[in-house]
Design an enzyme around this catalytic site. Structure first.
Site, PDB file in Angstrom:
ATOM      1  N   GLU A 233       0.859  -1.197   0.000  1.00  0.00           N
ATOM      2  CA  GLU A 233       0.000   0.000   0.000  1.00  0.00           C
ATOM      3  C   GLU A 233       0.895   1.247   0.000  1.00  0.00           C
ATOM      4  O   GLU A 233       1.971   1.241   0.612  1.00  0.00           O
ATOM      5  CB  GLU A 233      -0.831  -0.015   1.300  1.00  0.00           C
ATOM      6  CG  GLU A 233      -1.681   1.205   1.555  1.00  0.00           C
ATOM      7  CD  GLU A 233      -2.249   1.241   2.994  1.00  0.00           C
ATOM      8  OE1 GLU A 233      -1.511   0.925   3.956  1.00  0.00           O
ATOM      9  OE2 GLU A 233      -3.428   1.584   3.136  1.00  0.00           O
TER      10      GLU A 233
ATOM     11  N   ASN B  49      -6.997   6.423  -1.476  1.00  0.00           N
ATOM     12  CA  ASN B  49      -5.934   5.448  -1.234  1.00  0.00           C
ATOM     13  C   ASN B  49      -6.237   4.293  -2.199  1.00  0.00           C
ATOM     14  O   ASN B  49      -7.214   3.564  -2.004  1.00  0.00           O
ATOM     15  CB  ASN B  49      -5.980   5.006   0.229  1.00  0.00           C
ATOM     16  CG  ASN B  49      -4.776   4.168   0.615  1.00  0.00           C
ATOM     17  OD1 ASN B  49      -4.080   3.639  -0.238  1.00  0.00           O
ATOM     18  ND2 ASN B  49      -4.548   4.036   1.911  1.00  0.00           N
TER      19      ASN B  49
ATOM     20  N   GLU C  55      -5.664   8.920   7.897  1.00  0.00           N
ATOM     21  CA  GLU C  55      -6.266   8.463   6.626  1.00  0.00           C
ATOM     22  C   GLU C  55      -7.659   9.047   6.427  1.00  0.00           C
ATOM     23  O   GLU C  55      -8.062   9.340   5.307  1.00  0.00           O
ATOM     24  CB  GLU C  55      -6.319   6.933   6.583  1.00  0.00           C
ATOM     25  CG  GLU C  55      -4.965   6.303   6.344  1.00  0.00           C
ATOM     26  CD  GLU C  55      -5.089   4.861   5.908  1.00  0.00           C
ATOM     27  OE1 GLU C  55      -5.696   4.598   4.865  1.00  0.00           O
ATOM     28  OE2 GLU C  55      -4.578   3.988   6.637  1.00  0.00           O
TER      29      GLU C  55
ATOM     30  N   CYS D 151      -4.810  -2.897   3.152  1.00  0.00           N
ATOM     31  CA  CYS D 151      -4.483  -2.817   4.570  1.00  0.00           C
ATOM     32  C   CYS D 151      -5.663  -3.051   5.507  1.00  0.00           C
ATOM     33  O   CYS D 151      -6.087  -4.166   5.695  1.00  0.00           O
ATOM     34  CB  CYS D 151      -3.792  -1.499   4.891  1.00  0.00           C
ATOM     35  SG  CYS D 151      -2.939  -1.589   6.482  1.00  0.00           S
TER      36      CYS D 151
ATOM     37  N   LYS E  44      -9.606   2.336  -1.555  1.00  0.00           N
ATOM     38  CA  LYS E  44      -9.772   1.779  -0.201  1.00  0.00           C
ATOM     39  C   LYS E  44     -11.105   2.174   0.427  1.00  0.00           C
ATOM     40  O   LYS E  44     -11.435   3.359   0.507  1.00  0.00           O
ATOM     41  CB  LYS E  44      -8.611   2.236   0.675  1.00  0.00           C
ATOM     42  CG  LYS E  44      -8.518   1.577   2.043  1.00  0.00           C
ATOM     43  CD  LYS E  44      -7.211   2.003   2.717  1.00  0.00           C
ATOM     44  CE  LYS E  44      -7.005   1.369   4.075  1.00  0.00           C
ATOM     45  NZ  LYS E  44      -5.702   1.762   4.659  1.00  0.00           N
TER      46      LYS E  44
ATOM     47  N   ASN F 143       0.447  -1.076   5.468  1.00  0.00           N
ATOM     48  CA  ASN F 143       1.402  -0.326   6.313  1.00  0.00           C
ATOM     49  C   ASN F 143       0.830  -0.415   7.715  1.00  0.00           C
ATOM     50  O   ASN F 143      -0.115   0.305   8.051  1.00  0.00           O
ATOM     51  CB  ASN F 143       1.438   1.162   5.939  1.00  0.00           C
ATOM     52  CG  ASN F 143       2.216   1.464   4.680  1.00  0.00           C
ATOM     53  OD1 ASN F 143       3.385   1.855   4.729  1.00  0.00           O
ATOM     54  ND2 ASN F 143       1.569   1.305   3.540  1.00  0.00           N
TER      55      ASN F 143
HETATM   56  N1  CDT Z   1      -2.735   1.466   6.579  1.00  0.00           N
HETATM   57  C1  CDT Z   1      -3.609   0.913   7.443  1.00  0.00           C
HETATM   58  O1  CDT Z   1      -4.769   0.734   7.110  1.00  0.00           O
HETATM   59  N2  CDT Z   1      -3.146   0.608   8.679  1.00  0.00           N
HETATM   60  C2  CDT Z   1      -3.959   0.124   9.753  1.00  0.00           C
HETATM   61  C3  CDT Z   1      -3.311   0.500  11.035  1.00  0.00           C
HETATM   62  C4  CDT Z   1      -4.146   0.219  12.218  1.00  0.00           C
HETATM   63  S1  CDT Z   1      -5.513   1.249  12.400  1.00  0.00           S
HETATM   64  C5  CDT Z   1      -4.889   2.750  12.930  1.00  0.00           C
HETATM   65  C6  CDT Z   1      -4.163  -1.382   9.721  1.00  0.00           C
HETATM   66  O2  CDT Z   1      -5.309  -1.824   9.851  1.00  0.00           O
HETATM   67  O3  CDT Z   1      -3.184  -2.140   9.627  1.00  0.00           O
END
Ligand code: CDT
Length: 303
Positions: free
Chosen positions: A46, A109, A145, A171, A126, A196
């Site tokens: 991502e 995204n 985000e 993600c 996304k 990420n």
């Molecule tokens: N990039 C992304 O969606 N990361 C989230 C981080 C935790 S929620 C703040 C994930 O679900 O991995």
């Protein structure tokens, strides 16, 4: 059998000031390595072209825009598409997308599927945007985000590409069973996703040690319950002082991880995947037509 050699192409950290050309060169190196090992399809992370910028509150619009692509491919990403065409390798790529519609900027995204000829054959935006809208000072790093991206407006499409039915997500989407179920109901045989994921979750730090477990738990459950292959690819390592998990992997429709990365840097893991193996589940325990009971699932769609 319909076999495809596929690779997860994990990236280590990308610095805030690292130019696109550097990230693209790193990805081309991984693409070439995967090709040497027979890969026909490569899955990148991502927001693969930049650092994970939602960790900062960026007030200046021009500063924010720097992290977004206004065309795909653009001048800096064209070399990746050319490499794919030269090698005959398809890929999945996540990036920040900026489109102008009627003088209004829209930000998503986004991920795309590029086929062996270097053509974009699928796009996804996304749906599940995690984090928060307003900066919160108590956090060691932000997760903005919800501020920087609009909710994806394309749903969860499935594309006929690379000899199979391919779906995408990004993600946080992987933590929601509905993501995989919608893709599964549409017949996805392979779901590709980049992530990420910080090791530290500021709202529930007692779960920090479970980040790798929850990552694999979500993807393995999604694969098994829908009888599809899953390839999940991390941006990993210590990025601008923030630790991101690795654990990029290729998961069979049985839910088993059959290949995975070992470290937290630029690295590939490769496996031969037989798309026909989806029927091991889809014709048996998860024969949707025979065994699903949608009449009892009302609350899932009641909002
Ligand atoms: N990039 C992304 O969606 N990361 C989230 C981080 C935790 S929620 C703040 C994930 O679900 O991995």
């Amino acid at each position: 059998s319909r076999t495809l050699v596929a690779a997860t192409a994990q990236l280590g950290p990308i610095a805030r000031e690292e130019p696109r050309s550097s990230a693209v060169n790193r990805m081309i190196a991984l693409l070439e390595k995967a090709h040497r090992r027979g890969a026909e399809l490569v899955v990148f992370p991502e927001l693969a072209l930049t650092t994970f910028f939602p960790r900062w509150y960026i007030e200046d619009e021009a500063d924010l825009d720097r992290f977004f692509e206004t065309e795909m491919p653009g001048p800096e990403t064209t070399p990746l598409f050319e490499a794919a065409r030269r090698l005959g390798v398809g890929f999945y790529l996540g990036y920040a997308e900026l489109v102008r519609e009627g003088g209004v900027k829209r930000r998503f995204n986004t991920s795309i599927i590029v086929d062996r000829t270097g053509e974009i054959v699928g796009k996804y935006r996304k749906v599940h945007l995690p984090g928060h809208f307003n900066p919160e000072e108590w956090r060691p790093f932000q997760h903005l985000e919800k501020r920087y991206f609009e909710h994806g407006d394309l749903g969860f499409p499935v594309f006929d590409a690379m000899g199979g039915k391919l779906g995408m997500c990004l993600c946080n989407d992987r933590r929601w069973p509905e993501t995989f179920r919608v893709l599964g109901l549409r017949g996805a045989e392979l779901v590709m996703l980049g992530y990420n994921t910080p090791v530290h979750y500021p709202q529930a730090p007692e779960h920090d040690h479970l980040q790798d477990f929850h990552n694999h738990l979500s993807m393995q459950a999604g694969a098994y319950a829908n009888g599809c292959w899953v390839i999940g690819t991390a941006k990993a390592g210590r990025e601008e002082g923030c630790d991101l998990i690795g654990g990029s992997c290729i998961i069979a429709p049985t839910g088993e991880i059959i290949a995975r990365t070992q470290g937290l840097g630029d690295e590939i893991a490769v496996a031969e995947i037989d798309l026909d193996r989806c029927s091991e589940l889809r014709k048996n325990v998860f024969n949707f037509a025979l065994h699903r009971e949608p009449g009892d699932y009302g609350p899932i769609c009641d909002g």
